[in-house]
Design an enzyme around this catalytic site. Structure first.
Site, PDB file in Angstrom:
ATOM      1  N   SER A  82       0.816  -1.220   0.000  1.00 35.39           N
ATOM      2  CA  SER A  82       0.000   0.000   0.000  1.00 35.39           C
ATOM      3  C   SER A  82       0.847   1.267   0.000  1.00 35.39           C
ATOM      4  O   SER A  82       0.332   2.355   0.205  1.00 35.39           O
ATOM      5  CB  SER A  82      -0.909  -0.002   1.220  1.00 35.39           C
ATOM      6  OG  SER A  82      -0.152  -0.305   2.364  1.00 35.39           O
ATOM      7  N   THR A 184      -1.320   3.059   4.320  1.00 35.65           N
ATOM      8  CA  THR A 184      -0.574   4.317   4.243  1.00 35.65           C
ATOM      9  C   THR A 184       0.360   4.478   5.426  1.00 35.65           C
ATOM     10  O   THR A 184      -0.016   4.200   6.556  1.00 35.65           O
ATOM     11  CB  THR A 184      -1.586   5.480   4.283  1.00 35.65           C
ATOM     12  OG1 THR A 184      -2.361   5.409   3.099  1.00 35.65           O
ATOM     13  CG2 THR A 184      -0.905   6.826   4.387  1.00 35.65           C
ATOM     14  N   THR A 202       1.729   7.019   0.233  1.00 30.84           N
ATOM     15  CA  THR A 202       0.834   5.893  -0.021  1.00 30.84           C
ATOM     16  C   THR A 202       0.718   5.610  -1.510  1.00 30.84           C
ATOM     17  O   THR A 202       0.959   6.492  -2.340  1.00 30.84           O
ATOM     18  CB  THR A 202      -0.573   6.215   0.530  1.00 30.84           C
ATOM     19  OG1 THR A 202      -1.393   5.051   0.506  1.00 30.84           O
ATOM     20  CG2 THR A 202      -1.278   7.289  -0.279  1.00 30.84           C
ATOM     21  N   ARG A 212      -7.551   9.094  -9.390  1.00 34.37           N
ATOM     22  CA  ARG A 212      -8.047   9.389  -8.035  1.00 34.37           C
ATOM     23  C   ARG A 212      -6.881   9.777  -7.118  1.00 34.37           C
ATOM     24  O   ARG A 212      -5.831   9.134  -7.117  1.00 34.37           O
ATOM     25  CB  ARG A 212      -8.763   8.159  -7.485  1.00 34.37           C
ATOM     26  CG  ARG A 212      -9.320   8.328  -6.058  1.00 34.37           C
ATOM     27  CD  ARG A 212      -8.380   7.797  -5.014  1.00 34.37           C
ATOM     28  NE  ARG A 212      -9.006   7.714  -3.690  1.00 34.37           N
ATOM     29  CZ  ARG A 212      -8.331   7.458  -2.576  1.00 34.37           C
ATOM     30  NH1 ARG A 212      -7.031   7.248  -2.610  1.00 34.37           N
ATOM     31  NH2 ARG A 212      -8.943   7.396  -1.411  1.00 34.37           N
ATOM     32  N   VAL A 213      -7.085  10.820  -6.365  1.00 35.93           N
ATOM     33  CA  VAL A 213      -6.108  11.227  -5.357  1.00 35.93           C
ATOM     34  C   VAL A 213      -6.809  11.190  -4.005  1.00 35.93           C
ATOM     35  O   VAL A 213      -7.942  11.651  -3.882  1.00 35.93           O
ATOM     36  CB  VAL A 213      -5.574  12.650  -5.660  1.00 35.93           C
ATOM     37  CG1 VAL A 213      -4.768  13.190  -4.492  1.00 35.93           C
ATOM     38  CG2 VAL A 213      -4.718  12.628  -6.929  1.00 35.93           C
ATOM     39  N   GLY A 214      -6.139  10.636  -3.025  1.00 36.71           N
ATOM     40  CA  GLY A 214      -6.738  10.532  -1.691  1.00 36.71           C
ATOM     41  C   GLY A 214      -6.310  11.674  -0.786  1.00 36.71           C
ATOM     42  O   GLY A 214      -5.865  12.731  -1.242  1.00 36.71           O
ATOM     43  N   ASP A 215      -6.443  11.438   0.487  1.00 38.12           N
ATOM     44  CA  ASP A 215      -6.100  12.467   1.486  1.00 38.12           C
ATOM     45  C   ASP A 215      -4.592  12.588   1.717  1.00 38.12           C
ATOM     46  O   ASP A 215      -4.111  13.639   2.150  1.00 38.12           O
ATOM     47  CB  ASP A 215      -6.755  12.117   2.825  1.00 38.12           C
ATOM     48  CG  ASP A 215      -6.273  10.751   3.337  1.00 38.12           C
ATOM     49  OD1 ASP A 215      -6.181   9.801   2.526  1.00 38.12           O
ATOM     50  OD2 ASP A 215      -5.952  10.645   4.534  1.00 38.12           O
ATOM     51  N   THR A 235      -4.813   7.850   8.373  1.00 34.78           N
ATOM     52  CA  THR A 235      -4.822   6.658   7.532  1.00 34.78           C
ATOM     53  C   THR A 235      -6.264   6.192   7.443  1.00 34.78           C
ATOM     54  O   THR A 235      -7.091   6.529   8.284  1.00 34.78           O
ATOM     55  CB  THR A 235      -3.910   5.555   8.121  1.00 34.78           C
ATOM     56  OG1 THR A 235      -3.944   4.410   7.269  1.00 34.78           O
ATOM     57  CG2 THR A 235      -4.327   5.147   9.508  1.00 34.78           C
ATOM     58  N   GLY A 236      -6.571   5.453   6.411  1.00 33.82           N
ATOM     59  CA  GLY A 236      -7.945   5.004   6.248  1.00 33.82           C
ATOM     60  C   GLY A 236      -8.541   5.543   4.963  1.00 33.82           C
ATOM     61  O   GLY A 236      -7.813   5.948   4.056  1.00 33.82           O
ATOM     62  N   LEU A 237      -9.851   5.547   4.897  1.00 36.69           N
ATOM     63  CA  LEU A 237     -10.518   5.955   3.660  1.00 36.69           C
ATOM     64  C   LEU A 237     -10.332   7.457   3.420  1.00 36.69           C
ATOM     65  O   LEU A 237     -10.908   8.297   4.117  1.00 36.69           O
ATOM     66  CB  LEU A 237     -12.005   5.617   3.715  1.00 36.69           C
ATOM     67  CG  LEU A 237     -12.713   5.873   2.394  1.00 36.69           C
ATOM     68  CD1 LEU A 237     -12.289   4.852   1.326  1.00 36.69           C
ATOM     69  CD2 LEU A 237     -14.222   5.867   2.569  1.00 36.69           C
ATOM     70  N   GLY A 238      -9.534   7.775   2.410  1.00 37.10           N
ATOM     71  CA  GLY A 238      -9.132   9.154   2.171  1.00 37.10           C
ATOM     72  C   GLY A 238     -10.292  10.108   1.944  1.00 37.10           C
ATOM     73  O   GLY A 238     -10.248  11.260   2.387  1.00 37.10           O
TER      74      GLY A 238
END
Ligand code: SD4
Length: 327
Positions: A82, A184, A202, A212-215, A235-238
């Site tokens: 990850s 992450t 991450t 897609r870009v996360g947090d 960490t987790g769902l961005g």
């Protein structure tokens, strides 16, 4: 203090050897002031990251150098699925990386949707140090990395490619966090001088949409540091962290007098409240570290742990974060 060139050489030489540190080697040569230095990093892979970071903090090096060197360890490890090299790809089979870094003086750098470069955190640091910008993405980020001596590399390992091909058979997108306990990596450190820094890197949610870009590369979401107060990482769902400006909110809670642990708990509970119709399988965890070297974490669900290393005889160790609910 190491020059940047010496530092890069140092990290390359030591990161592999530091994956399984001996606690007895984690000694501190500098002068101890309060509870510092200290470094905390997310998940089991935080252990190797902390060991690499402590080699720097223990010699009186900076928190910024420590968090960068720390997160480079899982970035380079093909077994960490990850982060960085070996990370799971998006649904088109592309490994796209997100990272950011921030110091105590409101200086920061970030890259997002970066491909073919193994150490996005070091590119993010160069964005901070060499450009007038805070974030560069995609092709431009890759060009910038190549122009600064980074190598183009295929980051899709055979194992990740095989898993992706298996996933393609059903192509069912369901982000699941906590799998095999490595996700992450976020790292926060306070050095002997009392300066804070943080880093987050991450490969993002596996099989995400291309682009897609996360947090994790977003200052204020995946990471935030205020040198006068403290730092936080997520960490987790961005998407849930972005919607709630997670890490910045954790730091604001500390500014308002909350301990790091309380601050993380308040923001996690806010995410639970604001996502009450989307709670199924939702996992978000925060870590926080304040200017006095106090640290804490909290997550929505069980299973979130983190590594801590400080100048006590406990050395580098894992701690479980408190949580609101079981899976
Ligand atoms: C993301 N926050 O891209 C990352 C993934 C993650 O633990 O942290 N997983 O949404």
């Amino acid at each position: 203090m190491r020059s940047r060139r010496e530092f890069l050489k140092f990290s390359a030489l030591t990161s592999a050897a530091l994956l399984t540190p001996q606690l007895s080697t984690l000694t501190f040569a500098g002068k101890r002031k309060g509870n510092k230095p200290v470094m905390i990093s997310t998940w089991n892979h935080g252990f190797g990251a902390n060991a690499a970071g402590w080699e720097i903090l223990g010699e009186g090096g900076t928190a910024l150098d420590a968090v960068e060197a720390g997160v480079r360890v899982p970035e380079a490890d093909p077994n960490e699925r990850s982060v960085g090299y070996g990370g799971l790809p998006d649904r088109e089979g592309k490994v796209t990386l997100d990272a950011c870094i921030m110091n105590h003086a409101y200086e920061c750098g970030a890259v997002a949707f970066l491909q073919d470069i193994k150490h996005p955190i070091s590119v993010a640091r160069l964005v901070m140090e060499k450009t007038p910008h805070a974030m560069i993405v995609g092709k431009g980020a890759k060009q910038f990395a190549l122009a600064n001596g980074f190598k183009e590399e295929n980051l899709l390992t055979e194992k990740s490619e095989a898993d992706w091909k298996e996933w393609l058979k059903k192509s069912e997108y369901k982000p699941v966090i906590n799998i095999e306990n490595h996700d992450t990596i976020g790292a926060l450190a306070l050095d002997a001088e009392g300066n804070l820094a943080g880093a987050c890197t991450t490969s993002g949610a596996a099989y995400k949409m291309h682009g897609r870009v996360g947090d994790s590369p977003l200052i204020g979401a995946g990471l935030f540091v205020d040198g006068e107060i403290g730092g936080a990482c997520a960490t987790g769902l961005g998407e849930a962290v972005i919607r709630t400006a997670g890490s910045a909110m954790v730091v604001e809670q500390m500014r308002n007098g909350k301990s790091p642990a309380e601050a993380c708990e308040i923001v996690v509970k806010r995410i639970i409240k604001t996502h009450k119709n989307k709670l199924e399988d939702l996992q978000v965890g925060f870590l926080a570290l304040n200017k006095d070297g106090e640290y804490g974490g909290y997550s929505i669900r069980s299973g979130f742990n983190f590594a801590v290393v400080d100048n006590t005889d406990k050395g580098n160790r894992m701690e479980d974060a408190p949580f609101k609910m079981e899976w």
